[in-house]
Every structure is written in C-alpha cells, then in structure tokens.
Design an enzyme around this catalytic site. Structure first.
Site, PDB file in Angstrom:
ATOM      1  N   CYS A 140       1.449   2.442   9.622  1.00  0.00           N
ATOM      2  CA  CYS A 140       1.653   3.728   8.962  1.00  0.00           C
ATOM      3  C   CYS A 140       2.099   4.791   9.959  1.00  0.00           C
ATOM      4  CB  CYS A 140       0.371   4.176   8.268  1.00  0.00           C
ATOM      5  SG  CYS A 140       0.579   5.703   7.347  1.00  0.00           S
ATOM      6  N   GLN A 185      -6.869  -1.618   2.488  1.00  0.00           N
ATOM      7  CA  GLN A 185      -6.265  -1.363   3.787  1.00  0.00           C
ATOM      8  C   GLN A 185      -7.143  -0.391   4.579  1.00  0.00           C
ATOM      9  OE1 GLN A 185      -2.674   1.118   4.602  1.00  0.00           O
ATOM     10  NE2 GLN A 185      -1.767  -0.891   5.021  1.00  0.00           N
ATOM     11  N   PRO A 187       0.832  -1.206   0.000  1.00  0.00           N
ATOM     12  CA  PRO A 187       0.000   0.000   0.000  1.00  0.00           C
ATOM     13  C   PRO A 187       0.867   1.256   0.000  1.00  0.00           C
ATOM     14  CG  PRO A 187       0.034  -0.965   2.178  1.00  0.00           C
ATOM     15  CD  PRO A 187       0.746  -1.928   1.259  1.00  0.00           C
ATOM     16  N   LEU A 188       0.460   2.232  -0.770  1.00  0.00           N
ATOM     17  CA  LEU A 188       1.207   3.481  -0.890  1.00  0.00           C
ATOM     18  C   LEU A 188       0.252   4.639  -0.655  1.00  0.00           C
ATOM     19  CD1 LEU A 188       3.050   2.513  -4.186  1.00  0.00           C
ATOM     20  CD2 LEU A 188       4.088   2.623  -1.925  1.00  0.00           C
ATOM     21  N   THR A 189       0.295   5.218   0.532  1.00  0.00           N
ATOM     22  CA  THR A 189      -0.572   6.348   0.823  1.00  0.00           C
ATOM     23  C   THR A 189      -0.224   7.493  -0.115  1.00  0.00           C
ATOM     24  OG1 THR A 189      -0.752   5.671   3.123  1.00  0.00           O
ATOM     25  CG2 THR A 189      -1.307   7.955   2.635  1.00  0.00           C
TER      26      THR A 189
END
Length: 133
Positions: A110, A80, A26-28
């Site tokens: 995170c 997520q 996952p890449l915010t």
C-alpha cells in the site's frame, strides 16, 4: 513433520481454495462490508477486507474491529493486516482468525501516506530483509 510442514500444508490448502476463483482485491476506504457483500452477490468468490492497522486493532479500536466483520455470503474471506512488528501481526492475525477470517494478508504494497509514514505498507519493501521474520 515440524511447524514448517504444517505451514506448507496450510498454504497449499489456501492456494487450492484460491486457484481459479474470482478474487476481490483489498480496497482501502472502499472495501467495506456492504461493498464486499454486493461483490459476492455478483460473483466474487474470494474477498479481502480493508487494510487493518494491527496496533489499533489490538488496542480495541472499534473501527478496526469492524473491519474484521464478514458478510454471510462471503465464501472465502481474508483480512489484510498492516504492521511492521511481528508480535503485533501475530496478535492481529489471531483476532482475525477468531472473527472468522479464512486467511490473513500482510500488507507490503500500500502506497498511501497514512501507511507509509508509519513504516507500513510499501514502506516495508525498503527493508525487505525484515519481511521473513
């Protein structure tokens, strides 16, 4: 053969689907649908959408709802969820499943301020005894 057995079978099935696969983490603010579509074209077999704040999703926030969208070429797609409330997490997971997610990840790592100031993400690890709930 209670609910726990069912959960173990589901996890075993997910584990076998993920084993040996190229997984996009996952890449915010970066793992949006067009980016994931491109990654899938270049070989990502398992993708995970951007972090979704469960509370805002349940309130109908259009940005959070958009993060549930899955590209047609995403073979195995996960969502997520960021929450510190069990009921919110369950509600958000149900919306994710209804939107077509194959699995849901609870964000506990995170470090961004936007999450930790709300007691989410890596802030969850400050009280790990709450996680099994």
């Amino acid at each position: 053969s209670g609910a726990g057995d069912c959960d173990r079978r589901a996890m075993s099935g997910l584990s076998s689907r993920l084993s040996g696969q190229m997984v996009l983490a996952p890449l915010t603010r970066g793992g949006n649908l067009p980016f994931r579509r491109l990654c899938a074209e270049f070989g990502a077999e398992v993708t995970l959408g951007e972090m979704i704040f469960a509370r805002q999703l349940l309130k109908g926030d259009v940005i959070e709802r958009a993060r549930l969208r899955r590209a047609s070429n995403e073979q195995v797609f996960g969502v997520q969820i960021a929450t510190n409330d069990v009921e919110e997490g369950v509600g958000a997971a149900k919306l994710a499943a209804a939107a077509g997610a194959d699995w849901v990840d609870l964000n506990c790592g995170c470090p961004i301020h936007e999450a930790t100031r709300r007691g989410l993400g890596s802030a969850m690890l400050r009280q790990p005894v709450r996680l099994p709930r």
